[in-house]
Motif scaffolding. Structure first.
Motif, PDB file in Angstrom:
ATOM      1  N   ASN A 187      48.185  43.083  27.231  1.00  0.00           N
ATOM      2  CA  ASN A 187      47.300  43.603  26.185  1.00  0.00           C
ATOM      3  C   ASN A 187      45.860  43.709  26.675  1.00  0.00           C
ATOM      4  OD1 ASN A 187      49.447  43.763  24.422  1.00  0.00           O
ATOM      5  ND2 ASN A 187      49.033  41.769  23.474  1.00  0.00           N
ATOM      6  N   THR A 188      45.424  42.749  27.504  1.00  0.00           N
ATOM      7  CA  THR A 188      44.058  42.800  28.028  1.00  0.00           C
ATOM      8  C   THR A 188      43.895  43.980  28.985  1.00  0.00           C
ATOM      9  OG1 THR A 188      43.906  40.395  27.844  1.00  0.00           O
ATOM     10  CG2 THR A 188      42.290  41.493  29.240  1.00  0.00           C
ATOM     11  N   GLU A 189      44.877  44.184  29.798  1.00  0.00           N
ATOM     12  CA  GLU A 189      44.812  45.309  30.737  1.00  0.00           C
ATOM     13  C   GLU A 189      44.785  46.636  29.997  1.00  0.00           C
ATOM     14  OE1 GLU A 189      47.273  47.087  34.608  1.00  0.00           O
ATOM     15  OE2 GLU A 189      47.895  45.209  33.618  1.00  0.00           O
ATOM     16  N   LYS A 190      45.579  46.780  28.960  1.00  0.00           N
ATOM     17  CA  LYS A 190      45.589  48.022  28.185  1.00  0.00           C
ATOM     18  C   LYS A 190      44.246  48.247  27.482  1.00  0.00           C
ATOM     19  CE  LYS A 190      50.552  47.948  27.234  1.00  0.00           C
ATOM     20  NZ  LYS A 190      51.589  47.814  26.185  1.00  0.00           N
ATOM     21  N   MET A 191      43.658  47.189  26.958  1.00  0.00           N
ATOM     22  CA  MET A 191      42.395  47.321  26.253  1.00  0.00           C
ATOM     23  C   MET A 191      41.283  47.762  27.199  1.00  0.00           C
ATOM     24  SD  MET A 191      39.241  45.642  25.691  1.00  0.00           S
ATOM     25  CE  MET A 191      39.551  43.957  26.194  1.00  0.00           C
ATOM     26  N   LEU A 192      41.167  47.133  28.388  1.00  0.00           N
ATOM     27  CA  LEU A 192      40.114  47.481  29.330  1.00  0.00           C
ATOM     28  C   LEU A 192      40.346  48.862  29.941  1.00  0.00           C
ATOM     29  CD1 LEU A 192      39.613  44.034  31.125  1.00  0.00           C
ATOM     30  CD2 LEU A 192      38.143  45.095  29.403  1.00  0.00           C
ATOM     31  N   THR A 193      41.565  49.206  30.210  1.00  0.00           N
ATOM     32  CA  THR A 193      41.861  50.533  30.750  1.00  0.00           C
ATOM     33  C   THR A 193      41.459  51.619  29.759  1.00  0.00           C
ATOM     34  OG1 THR A 193      43.696  49.642  32.058  1.00  0.00           O
ATOM     35  CG2 THR A 193      43.684  52.027  31.643  1.00  0.00           C
ATOM     36  N   SER A 194      41.803  51.429  28.500  1.00  0.00           N
ATOM     37  CA  SER A 194      41.434  52.417  27.491  1.00  0.00           C
ATOM     38  C   SER A 194      39.920  52.509  27.329  1.00  0.00           C
ATOM     39  CB  SER A 194      42.094  52.049  26.162  1.00  0.00           C
ATOM     40  OG  SER A 194      41.673  52.915  25.130  1.00  0.00           O
ATOM     41  N   LEU A 195      39.230  51.373  27.422  1.00  0.00           N
ATOM     42  CA  LEU A 195      37.777  51.351  27.252  1.00  0.00           C
ATOM     43  C   LEU A 195      37.069  52.128  28.366  1.00  0.00           C
ATOM     44  CD1 LEU A 195      35.199  50.289  25.862  1.00  0.00           C
ATOM     45  CD2 LEU A 195      35.439  48.201  27.248  1.00  0.00           C
ATOM     46  N   PHE A 196      37.442  51.856  29.631  1.00  0.00           N
ATOM     47  CA  PHE A 196      36.755  52.509  30.745  1.00  0.00           C
ATOM     48  C   PHE A 196      37.183  53.965  30.900  1.00  0.00           C
ATOM     49  CE2 PHE A 196      35.820  48.146  31.937  1.00  0.00           C
ATOM     50  CZ  PHE A 196      34.517  48.260  32.411  1.00  0.00           C
ATOM     51  N   GLU A 197      38.387  54.302  30.516  1.00  0.00           N
ATOM     52  CA  GLU A 197      38.782  55.701  30.562  1.00  0.00           C
ATOM     53  C   GLU A 197      37.964  56.535  29.587  1.00  0.00           C
ATOM     54  OE1 GLU A 197      42.954  55.807  29.902  1.00  0.00           O
ATOM     55  OE2 GLU A 197      43.474  55.407  32.014  1.00  0.00           O
ATOM     56  N   ARG A 198      37.608  55.972  28.458  1.00  0.00           N
ATOM     57  CA  ARG A 198      36.765  56.690  27.518  1.00  0.00           C
ATOM     58  C   ARG A 198      35.334  56.822  28.032  1.00  0.00           C
ATOM     59  NH1 ARG A 198      38.560  54.587  21.450  1.00  0.00           N
ATOM     60  NH2 ARG A 198      40.773  55.192  21.643  1.00  0.00           N
ATOM     61  N   LEU A 199      34.951  55.946  28.946  1.00  0.00           N
ATOM     62  CA  LEU A 199      33.623  56.038  29.548  1.00  0.00           C
ATOM     63  C   LEU A 199      33.611  57.013  30.735  1.00  0.00           C
ATOM     64  CD1 LEU A 199      32.537  52.277  29.473  1.00  0.00           C
ATOM     65  CD2 LEU A 199      31.815  54.117  27.939  1.00  0.00           C
ATOM     66  N   GLY A 200      34.749  57.608  31.061  1.00  0.00           N
ATOM     67  CA  GLY A 200      34.795  58.632  32.113  1.00  0.00           C
ATOM     68  C   GLY A 200      35.385  58.184  33.419  1.00  0.00           C
ATOM     69  N   TYR A 201      35.939  56.987  33.501  1.00  0.00           N
ATOM     70  CA  TYR A 201      36.523  56.503  34.744  1.00  0.00           C
ATOM     71  C   TYR A 201      38.019  56.832  34.754  1.00  0.00           C
ATOM     72  CZ  TYR A 201      32.126  54.056  35.334  1.00  0.00           C
ATOM     73  OH  TYR A 201      30.781  53.770  35.465  1.00  0.00           O
ATOM     74  N   ALA A 202      38.432  57.396  35.903  1.00  0.00           N
ATOM     75  CA  ALA A 202      39.816  57.857  36.020  1.00  0.00           C
ATOM     76  C   ALA A 202      40.786  56.753  36.418  1.00  0.00           C
ATOM     77  CB  ALA A 202      39.895  59.009  37.012  1.00  0.00           C
ATOM     78  N   LYS A 203      40.294  55.787  37.181  1.00  0.00           N
ATOM     79  CA  LYS A 203      41.180  54.720  37.696  1.00  0.00           C
ATOM     80  C   LYS A 203      40.592  53.369  37.321  1.00  0.00           C
ATOM     81  CE  LYS A 203      43.362  52.982  41.905  1.00  0.00           C
ATOM     82  NZ  LYS A 203      43.506  53.124  43.377  1.00  0.00           N
ATOM     83  N   VAL A 204      41.394  52.567  36.664  1.00  0.00           N
ATOM     84  CA  VAL A 204      40.973  51.220  36.239  1.00  0.00           C
ATOM     85  C   VAL A 204      41.995  50.222  36.746  1.00  0.00           C
ATOM     86  CG1 VAL A 204      40.390  49.725  34.303  1.00  0.00           C
ATOM     87  CG2 VAL A 204      39.859  52.171  34.177  1.00  0.00           C
ATOM     88  N   THR A 205      41.517  49.249  37.488  1.00  0.00           N
ATOM     89  CA  THR A 205      42.384  48.220  38.036  1.00  0.00           C
ATOM     90  C   THR A 205      41.960  46.870  37.474  1.00  0.00           C
ATOM     91  OG1 THR A 205      42.652  49.482  40.097  1.00  0.00           O
ATOM     92  CG2 THR A 205      43.270  47.157  40.141  1.00  0.00           C
ATOM     93  N   VAL A 206      42.897  46.175  36.876  1.00  0.00           N
ATOM     94  CA  VAL A 206      42.638  44.858  36.278  1.00  0.00           C
ATOM     95  C   VAL A 206      43.460  43.824  37.028  1.00  0.00           C
ATOM     96  CG1 VAL A 206      42.724  43.427  34.204  1.00  0.00           C
ATOM     97  CG2 VAL A 206      42.177  45.868  34.035  1.00  0.00           C
ATOM     98  N   GLU A 207      42.777  42.802  37.546  1.00  0.00           N
ATOM     99  CA  GLU A 207      43.432  41.712  38.276  1.00  0.00           C
ATOM    100  C   GLU A 207      43.086  40.386  37.620  1.00  0.00           C
ATOM    101  OE1 GLU A 207      42.264  41.832  42.316  1.00  0.00           O
ATOM    102  OE2 GLU A 207      43.120  43.825  42.734  1.00  0.00           O
ATOM    103  N   PHE A 208      44.055  39.481  37.624  1.00  0.00           N
ATOM    104  CA  PHE A 208      43.845  38.138  37.073  1.00  0.00           C
ATOM    105  C   PHE A 208      43.855  37.161  38.233  1.00  0.00           C
ATOM    106  CE2 PHE A 208      45.536  40.487  33.502  1.00  0.00           C
ATOM    107  CZ  PHE A 208      44.732  40.066  32.465  1.00  0.00           C
ATOM    108  N   THR A 209      42.840  36.322  38.292  1.00  0.00           N
ATOM    109  CA  THR A 209      42.767  35.316  39.354  1.00  0.00           C
ATOM    110  C   THR A 209      43.757  34.200  39.080  1.00  0.00           C
ATOM    111  OG1 THR A 209      41.000  34.148  38.196  1.00  0.00           O
ATOM    112  CG2 THR A 209      40.360  35.867  39.777  1.00  0.00           C
ATOM    113  N   ASN A 210      44.025  33.426  40.120  1.00  0.00           N
ATOM    114  CA  ASN A 210      44.926  32.297  39.946  1.00  0.00           C
ATOM    115  C   ASN A 210      44.213  31.172  39.209  1.00  0.00           C
ATOM    116  OD1 ASN A 210      47.001  33.546  41.412  1.00  0.00           O
ATOM    117  ND2 ASN A 210      46.115  32.837  43.382  1.00  0.00           N
ATOM    118  N   PRO A 211      44.930  30.437  38.378  1.00  0.00           N
ATOM    119  CA  PRO A 211      44.294  29.348  37.630  1.00  0.00           C
ATOM    120  C   PRO A 211      43.831  28.227  38.558  1.00  0.00           C
ATOM    121  CG  PRO A 211      46.686  29.320  37.352  1.00  0.00           C
ATOM    122  CD  PRO A 211      46.352  30.578  38.098  1.00  0.00           C
TER     123      PRO A 211
END
Length: 249
Positions: A225-249
């Motif tokens: 859900n976090t990845e979908k939210m950030l991808t949708s947000l930056f795509e609306r700002l004009g960015y074509a490629k959005v990569t979301v990574e989660f660090t290890n705990p």
């Protein structure tokens, strides 16, 4: 002169005169309490008349003849709660990405070994319903968490792993199914209350729900859900490629 029976002879003996003694008054009849029986009858009569009037008014209200009549014996609830006291405030940087609703049945029993349950026994059957949130804490973002490439219109985001909150019991959907107490426990509860037993049941239900949430897949759902939210947000700002990574705990 010869005695004749026709001639009255002088009285020779006088009848004895009895001297008057002290006058003894007759005992007076006991006085009766005036109106005791009559007063009781009047009270009974008034009570019967009052009951008939109330019954008649309630009946008339039931058939909507007297809709404005209020029941004089209606239940009354008085709220004497104190004003709410604000204890603390804090700023949050959380994005709640997912939550789950759980239900658990807690069967908690406390008894003594070698003592019959009908003497010493405390058993509570409780149905607990609660919600667990999975969130991303954006206050933990590193300084290099966001990398933006304006030429290629790409964004790379590094996020901390999702965190799970404690289960919050929903008391409107949680309830006690049954309680069993021994004879000695009932006698003891009559003189003192034991709120610790109920508190332990709540804590056990909260702990079970929290543990169950860790194995429910809620963590992965929060990541998606976090990845979908950030991808949708930056795509609306004009960015074509959005990569979301989660660090290890």
């Amino acid at each position: 002169m010869a005695n004749s029976h026709d001639v009255d002879e002088p009285t020779r003996e006088y009848p004895a005169v009895t001297e008057p003694g002290p006058v003894t008054a007759e005992p007076a009849a006991p006085e009766r309490s005036p109106g005791v029986g009559g007063f009781a009858r009047v009270v009974i009569f008034i009570g019967v008349v009052f009951a008939l009037i109330v019954a008649m008014c309630l009946g008339l209200r039931a058939i909507n003849v007297l809709p404005g009549f209020d029941n004089p014996f209606a239940d009354k609830t008085t709220d004497r709660s104190q004003p709410v006291l604000l204890q603390s405030m804090r700023d949050l940087s959380r994005y709640v990405a997912a939550d789950g609703t759980f239900q658990v049945i807690v069967d908690l029993q406390e008894n003594k070994e070698n003592v019959p349950d009908f003497l010493l026994n405390k058993r509570t059957l409780f149905v607990g319903a609660g919600t667990v949130e999975e969130y991303i804490d954006f206050s933990r973002l590193a300084s290099d968490a966001l990398t933006v490439d304006e030429e290629n219109k790409s964004v790379q985001i590094k996020l901390p792993p999702p965190e799970q909150g404690q289960a919050a019991l929903d008391m409107q959907r949680s309830y006690v199914v049954a309680e069993e107490r021994g004879l000695l426990n009932r006698i003891g509860d009559a003189f003192s209350s034991n709120p610790d037993q109920q508190q332990r049941v709540y804590q056990l239900a909260q702990q079970r729900i929290t543990e169950s949430a860790r194995a429910s897949g809620l963590d992965q759902r929060a990541r998606d859900n976090t990845e979908k939210m950030l991808t949708s947000l930056f795509e609306r700002l004009g960015y074509a490629k959005v990569t979301v990574e989660f660090t290890n705990p």
